[in-house]
Design an enzyme around this catalytic site. Structure first.
Site, short mmCIF file in Angstrom:
data_model
loop_
_atom_site.label_atom_id
_atom_site.label_comp_id
_atom_site.label_asym_id
_atom_site.label_seq_id
_atom_site.Cartn_x
_atom_site.Cartn_y
_atom_site.Cartn_z
N GLY A 1 28.90 -24.60 -16.97
CA GLY A 1 27.65 -24.48 -16.22
C GLY A 1 27.95 -23.74 -14.94
N PHE A 2 27.98 -24.46 -13.83
CA PHE A 2 28.26 -23.86 -12.51
C PHE A 2 27.29 -22.72 -12.22
CE2 PHE A 2 32.37 -25.63 -13.83
CZ PHE A 2 32.73 -26.37 -12.72
N HIS A 3 26.02 -22.95 -12.43
CA HIS A 3 25.04 -21.94 -12.06
C HIS A 3 23.66 -22.58 -11.94
CE1 HIS A 3 24.87 -21.66 -16.61
NE2 HIS A 3 23.59 -21.83 -16.31
N ALA A 4 22.76 -21.80 -11.36
CA ALA A 4 21.33 -22.16 -11.35
C ALA A 4 20.59 -20.94 -11.88
CB ALA A 4 20.87 -22.48 -9.93
#
Ligand code: TYD
Length: 131
Positions: free
Chosen positions: A46-49
């Site tokens: 993930g590590f995102h928006a």
């Protein structure tokens, strides 16, 4: 404020069937589904928006945890069974502690666009601060 969707599950002695009627269960028009398999139990991803994308995320099998961070509040949730979590736009998310048997399904409001991702946490906090 995080929202959840509860999918139905029809189980009998042959196994289980999870029907997802898009118009009934998804809070957006679904343009894409993707699936995560063979997940490394110890790794985070993930590590995102997303600037605009909305998603509904659930474990078809097994379980995992997800960190949700809207720039003001952070919370961790366990995802398991028929409980799906809505990942709204502008929510930084990280998935972790995948069970060995974990298989994830995600329904998304748009096709894949790298330009919709915010992959740098400092950019994310700046972006939400300006909103
Ligand atoms: P990414 O969204 O970064 O994965 P995660 O959030 O699980 O860490 O996607 C991983 C790679 O797959 C990246 O190169 C983009 C690509 N990808 C697509 O081509 N289409 C898609 O629908 C998705 C979700 C990812």
């Amino acid at each position: 404020m995080v929202e959840f969707v509860e999918f139905p599950k029809i189980s009998d002695d042959r196994g289980s069937l999870i029907p997802v009627e898009f118009e009934k269960f998804l809070p957006f028009v679904c343009k894409r589904a993707y699936f995560l398999t063979g997940l490394q139990t110890q790794l985070r991803r993930g590590f995102h928006a997303h600037k605009e994308l909305q998603q509904v995320f659930f474990c078809i099998q097994g379980s995992c945890k997800i960190l949700m961070d809207d720039g003001k509040m952070k919370d961790n949730y366990e995802i398991e069974g028929t409980k799906a979590i809505v990942i709204d736009k502008m929510v930084w998310h990280e998935m972790y502690e995948f069970s060995k048997d974990c298989v994830i399904a995600v329904f998304a409001s748009d096709i894949y666009k790298e330009s919709d991702y915010i992959r740098d946490y400092a950019d994310f906090t700046k972006y939400v601060g300006e909103k």
